[in-house]
Scaffold this active site. Sequence first.
Site, PDB file in Angstrom:
ATOM      1  N   SER A  16      -9.625   1.711   2.520  1.00 44.67           N
ATOM      2  CA  SER A  16      -8.767   2.463   1.638  1.00 44.67           C
ATOM      3  C   SER A  16      -7.686   1.615   0.951  1.00 44.67           C
ATOM      4  O   SER A  16      -7.090   2.077  -0.009  1.00 44.67           O
ATOM      5  CB  SER A  16      -8.096   3.589   2.426  1.00 44.67           C
TER       6      SER A  16
ATOM      7  N   LYS B 154       0.846  -1.200   0.000  1.00 44.14           N
ATOM      8  CA  LYS B 154       0.000   0.000   0.000  1.00 44.14           C
ATOM      9  C   LYS B 154       0.880   1.248   0.000  1.00 44.14           C
ATOM     10  O   LYS B 154       1.921   1.276   0.670  1.00 44.14           O
ATOM     11  CB  LYS B 154      -0.902  -0.020   1.240  1.00 44.14           C
TER      12      LYS B 154
ATOM     13  N   SER C 207      -9.863  -0.396   6.785  1.00 41.93           N
ATOM     14  CA  SER C 207      -9.244  -0.255   5.462  1.00 41.93           C
ATOM     15  C   SER C 207      -8.568  -1.501   4.909  1.00 41.93           C
ATOM     16  O   SER C 207      -8.183  -1.520   3.748  1.00 41.93           O
ATOM     17  CB  SER C 207      -8.243   0.902   5.470  1.00 41.93           C
TER      18      SER C 207
END
Lengths: 481, 482
Positions: free
Chosen positions: B150, B75, B174
């Site tokens: 996210s 990420k 997330s």
Amino acid sequence: MEVLIGLEIHVQLTALTSKLFCPTYSSYRGGSPNTYVCPICLGLPGTLPVVNRRAIEYAIAVAKALNCELSDRIIFVRKHYFYPDLPKNYQITQYDGPGFTSIARNGHVKILINGKTKIVRIRRINIEEDPGKIHYIGGIEEAQYSLVDYNRSGVPLLEIVTEPDMSSPKEARVFLDKLIAILEYLDVVDTALEGSFRVDANISIRDYGRVEVKNINSIKDVEKALTYEIVRQKRIIEQGGTIARETRHWDDKKGITVPLRAKEFEEDYRYFPDPDLPPIKISTEMINKIISTIPELPDQRIERIMVQYGLDEYRSTVLVLNKWLVDFFEECAKIYSNYKRLADILITDFLRWIKELSLDLKKFSVKPQSIVKLLELLDKGILSIKMVKELMPHVIKGEINIDEYIESKGYIRIYDEQHLEQIILEAVKENPKAVEDALKNPKAINFLIGEVMKKTSGKADPQKTRDILLKILEKIRDMKR
Amino acid sequence: MPVYRLIEEFSSDAYKVFEYVDSIYDRIKRVEDRVKAFITIVPKEEVYSYLETLLKRGYNSGSYPKLFGVMIGVKDNISTKGIRTTCGSKMLENYIPPYDATVIEKLKSVGMVIHGKTNMDEFAMGSTTETSAFYPTRNPWNLDRVPGGSSGGSGAALAAGEASIALGSDTGGSIRNPAAYTMVYGLRPTYGLVSRYGLIAYASSMDQIGPMARNTTDLALLLTIISGHDQRDSTSLPLHSIDYLKALDELLYKEPRLRIGILKELFEGSDDGVRKVTYSCIDKICSYHECIEVSIPYTKEAVAAYYIIAMAEASSNLARFDGIRYGLKVPVEGRNWVDVYTEVRTKGFGYEVKKRIALGTYVLSMGYRDMYYIRALRFRRMLKEKLDAMFSKVDVMASPTMPIPPPRLGEFFEDPLKIYLADVSTVIASLTGYPAINIPAGWNGLPIGLQLISRPLSEPILLYISAQLEERTKLRDLIAEV
Ligand SMILES: [Zn+2]
């Protein structure tokens, strides 16, 4: 008009080798800009603070030395404001308020003012990180641009805040002298380093608004800035004006304070506990361990010096507040026992010359033996006090060997009492009339003393000459009976 | 191919790694234009030369690191030395970190290859990957749908076969949310189990890095690598490292019978389709374990408390982005710093980020903090007590991970409150710091996930149930056609 002065002191813990929340070397002075930095003290995204445990220990020692109550936990908070010297745009500090706590509160420091003891209360002590430093190219007013140096960013600071307990600039200075002495005894800061000891002052006339004076960078300036501010405020009040609550800046070049910004409301720093730093418990064990490492502090030492050497509080205080000086005193006292004379010479001529010669106490090395020798020569009457004063700077600088010096200047070795007695006997034989007079009238002895002085070119000790002469006259009187 | 298979394959023939790398890059070439899972893809040549270095070192020393060659998507809020780390924001569009996050050091130490930085909501603020300043990521199972967020890029990269395994970060859900929406396994570890050092902070008291994978074994494998105490993170738990694969194997061998709490409100509050799929999923093991109904009667309050705390911390954490030391640059000549900061922050942050900074600033301000921030903290403490009481009766608590199926692109902007409220299941673990997992549950035309929450440090239990369910649902190693 009653004057109220409170001080806010920022002390860098210069004895530490790394910064408060990262492993970066913290003795940044003299380094090229932005070389004593790492991702953490630059506030790079993703970095996290880790507390320097030594800083906590030092803070606890300082808190104990200032007679404070310690908190049971250390809670760090974030204080938010945007400013280019603050890499994260918040400062990790402490806050004394509901839900938070400073590391220590409610302490006090004893000071000696005109022979009387006064207590200055300590409101609180916080541990916090120093911001970086902004350089205004060409001065703060003319600068077209400024540069930021983050070398100082994250250096461990203690913020020490007093109650408004001082009532004159002199008291403020005496308090600061005492505080610095305590910190130096604890060996947490070298106050000789530029910017390691910074003072903001709150000053007000009772019943009028409070003015904060920032940017005072030396103790000498604290006294000057406060004196200036008191005169300024009193004049306004006398003319029927009021004092606005404001922050002023001390301009040390012009010797005046200038308005910085009006403080209409308290800035909202949005304090909240730093989620990256869980509270740290301070255990009794930890405190006791730290207390056991605290050396003899100024107050204890003043008391001991008074008892051990029979000095008064004033002399003891002056000596003790200068740690180097009192250490030197105690070295001398091992080989010299007229402590009062020793103390007097040290706190007057000796100290004055050291200041005048701008000598760094930590670097130069005058030997206790040299000073003691001077004093012994004084005691024996070989040197007069005037000569001692003259010789002092040369001895301090280590320029002369006292024995050789005295020899070369032709000083008579009249500490040899037999030698002096012979000279006196000669004078007695040569002046039978004067001896007759002296036997009748004690005041007439002065003529004979004058004769001895002539013979010795004034190098004989007047007191000794008188003592010996009196003995001789006594013998003559006995023989005549 | 599952990571645990890759390990076996490369241990017998290390040079097979190049075929594997080629296959992943081929796959990226074929699908990435449509999926947009990555913000940065490391050029294949760089991966090749990195692997050659590892091979040489391995040849000389006689052994290869444990996860040699395994390609992981990371990420884009996890700092990677020398690889651009944008946080999905214009603010950091050109930011190249000079250091590795602790988890990245760990990945490298076992020979893993970071071949791309995955797309995300800007500064992890969002649950659809649509607030990314660059482009939204699409759900590989249905390109009109969001992949969740996210960590949507990480989920999508796994579902589209563009990575073998991935790292996400979870603040309010997330990891679990995109895992549910892309049909993969995703674990939010106990707060403090995985170091946050190098993770660009959104809400520090809830942020956790965690593994995402296409099967439970890989999930356990990656968790083993990234977990453990880190001196650089003061919130890191002082624990010895655990081999979660071994812990999982032991539990699968012993097969203890557990008590599973069925979170009533969270099932009832979900869409019909979601409820049906998740019920029937958990039902598959209720005959073996014991399932009992439990209740948390303040789910809406939890969402409110979560957003207040997250926004408050975000307003503080994001203060550092001023364009001075790194990040977006604007002209400074002849301007004062306030103007420069204002322009940097106006241009650098997107709407959602600005909104959360503004709200976070508000809830911490004098006169409001007691009403919002302090109350939220009090609720958080109360919720933890409530959960602890419930965990004296049950070992895990089950609920749908998301109460709705993956939204269509754009839906979030039409009705943001609806999307915020969809965090209702996931924020409970976030507020308390307890571990939680998403387990693929089944299909209702779209991927549906089941969430399990457990006691602190009960990751082995979560992995154990996950493995049991995986065995029954066969929802493993799935790659979408795209
Ligand atoms: Zn540093």
